[in-house]
Structures are given as structure tokens and as C-alpha cells.
Scaffold this motif. Structure first.
Motif, short mmCIF file in Angstrom:
data_model
loop_
_atom_site.label_atom_id
_atom_site.label_comp_id
_atom_site.label_asym_id
_atom_site.label_seq_id
_atom_site.Cartn_x
_atom_site.Cartn_y
_atom_site.Cartn_z
N GLY A 261 -17.26 -40.22 19.63
CA GLY A 261 -18.05 -41.09 20.48
C GLY A 261 -17.61 -41.02 21.94
N ASP B 298 -15.70 -42.43 25.28
CA ASP B 298 -14.56 -43.21 25.75
C ASP B 298 -14.73 -43.41 27.26
N TRP C 206 -16.58 -39.89 31.75
CA TRP C 206 -16.51 -40.35 30.37
C TRP C 206 -16.06 -39.17 29.50
N ASP D 219 -16.27 -37.54 25.92
CA ASP D 219 -17.18 -37.60 24.78
C ASP D 219 -16.68 -36.62 23.73
N TRP E 204 -22.11 -47.43 30.42
CA TRP E 204 -22.17 -47.07 29.01
C TRP E 204 -22.48 -48.32 28.19
N SER F 147 -22.47 -49.48 24.75
CA SER F 147 -22.06 -49.07 23.41
C SER F 147 -22.95 -49.69 22.33
N SER F 148 -23.46 -50.90 22.58
CA SER F 148 -24.32 -51.55 21.57
C SER F 148 -25.65 -50.82 21.42
N ASN G 138 -25.84 -47.47 22.32
CA ASN G 138 -25.47 -46.06 22.20
C ASN G 138 -26.18 -45.20 23.24
N SER H 260 -26.01 -40.45 24.20
CA SER H 260 -24.55 -40.46 24.16
C SER H 260 -23.93 -39.16 24.66
#
Length: 212
Positions: A105, A107, A117, A119, A141, A143-144, A146, A159
Motif C-alpha cells: 500500500g 506510505d 509517497w 508505494d 492521500w 486512505s479510507s 484508497n 493508489s
């Protein structure tokens, strides 16, 4: 028998009164008027102010201080003109740890410091440069959800940094990555890999990712 001389020796009453009135008038006239220098002196207050020489010295000192401050300010501005105006920006080459430090995922821990980021997918690790390809803003970003979302004009990226909504014309760039002799990931944000609109992608070029 008293003669004329005896009568003339006696003081005349009118003359005595005239003399007394004159003395009183003299005393009244001699009293200093209020607000005059004589009245101040009579009240026991010194009438001598600061000497002209002292006042002039103070004025000269004030003028010289003002002139010196003005010249000093111009001298500093003159020196500043010859000094280089450098911008302190983060380094373009830096280490971000080992590949094993990153789970699958995105970071986002380096976003504030290096604007990147990290990935990780099942077979590779790559670094996305956090710059929207529309007008250069820094996306967030989510995350919820994606996805990456640009707060400026609403561009959306998946992503892996590929655009799918909003005005962004192409995916976000990826930075050059390689392994250092100590096994850490070295990122170089001065070398970017792009996927131009309507052209082949460079996301599989050597240096655009690390095989894991």
C-alpha cells in the motif's frame, strides 16, 4: 518774640502727608508684577535656564545619532545586495530505509519532509512524487477512499498515482530509486519518470521501481 524764622521751622501737615503718600506709592510701584523675571527672583526661584552651549550639544548629539543610523541602514542594504539569495530546499537525493520497512500500500510518512509517497505492490516498490499534474498542488492521500485527492481543483488519482477524475491530464510522476550498498532505498527526485498523455508510459523503465 518769635520772628518769621520760628514759624517757618515747623513742618507743615500737608507736606508730611505728601511724603507718606509718596513712600507708599514707591512701595506699590516697586512690587514686581506677577509673571515677570523680577517676581520669580523675588519668590526665590532661579531665573537662570540651561546654558545655550548645553542645548546645542544635545541637538548636535541627536542629529549625529540620526545621521549615523541612516548611514548604517544604507550600508547594510549595500552589503546585502552582494550576498547570494539562496533558497533552502530539501535535498533531492536521500535515503528512506529498507524495502522491508514498507508494507503493501501507500506510505505517506515522507510527504511533509520530501514530498513523496512510497508505494509497495506485491512485486515492486516505487516512489510517487507528490505533485498534481494539473497545476502543481500537493494532493492528499485518502486512505479510507484508497485514492489521492488534490485539494485545489479536485483531481483524483488511484493508489498508484494514475489519474481517473478531475482536470489532471496525466498520472503523477515517479522518482528514481535504487539500492545503496548498505541495502537502503536511495531516492532521487531530480530524476522523474512520467506517463505523458497519449504516449507510452515510462513507469517500467529501469530506475523507476525496485523489484521485490
Amino acid at each position: 518774640m518769635a520772628g518769621p524764622e520760628t514759624l517757618s521751622d515747623k513742618p507743615k501737615p500737608d507736606a508730611a502727608k505728601t511724603s507718606a503718600n509718596a513712600d507708599a506709592a514707591a512701595k506699590y510701584v516697586g512690587t514686581p508684577a506677577v509673571g515677570t523675571s523680577k517676581a520669580v527672583a523675588a519668590a526665590g526661584v532661579a531665573t537662570v535656564g540651561p546654558k545655550n552651549e548645553q542645548v546645542n550639544n544635545r541637538r548636535r548629539r541627536l542629529v549625529w545619532c540620526a545621521v549615523s543610523g541612516f548611514l548604517a541602514a544604507w550600508f547594510i542594504a549595500f552589503l546585502r545586495f552582494f550576498l547570494p539569495r539562496t533558497l533552502f530546499e530539501p535535498p533531492t537525493v536521500f535515503k528512506i530505509g529498507y524495502p522491508s520497512d514498507y508494507a503493501l500500500g501507500v506510505d505517506a510518512k515522507w510527504q511533509q519532509k520530501y514530498r513523496i509517497w512510497v508505494d509497495r505492490t506485491p512485486d515492486r516498490v516505487f516512489v510517487i512524487y507528490a505533485r498534481c499534474t494539473h497545476l502543481g498542488c500537493t494532493p492528499d492521500w485518502k486512505s479510507s477512499e484508497n485514492k489521492f485527492k488534490c485539494p485545489c481543483h479536485g483531481s483524483g488519482y488511484d493508489s498508484e498515482g494514475v489519474n481517473f477524475e478531475g482536470p489532471a491530464p496525466r498520472p503523477m510522476d515517479r522518482a528514481h530509486v535504487e539500492l545503496a550498498p548498505d541495502g537502503q532505498i536511495v531516492v532521487d527526485t531530480s530524476r522523474l519518470y512520467q506517463w505523458p498523455k497519449g504516449q507510452p508510459s515510462h513507469f517500467s523503465d529501469p530506475g523507476s521501481f525496485l523489484q521485490v
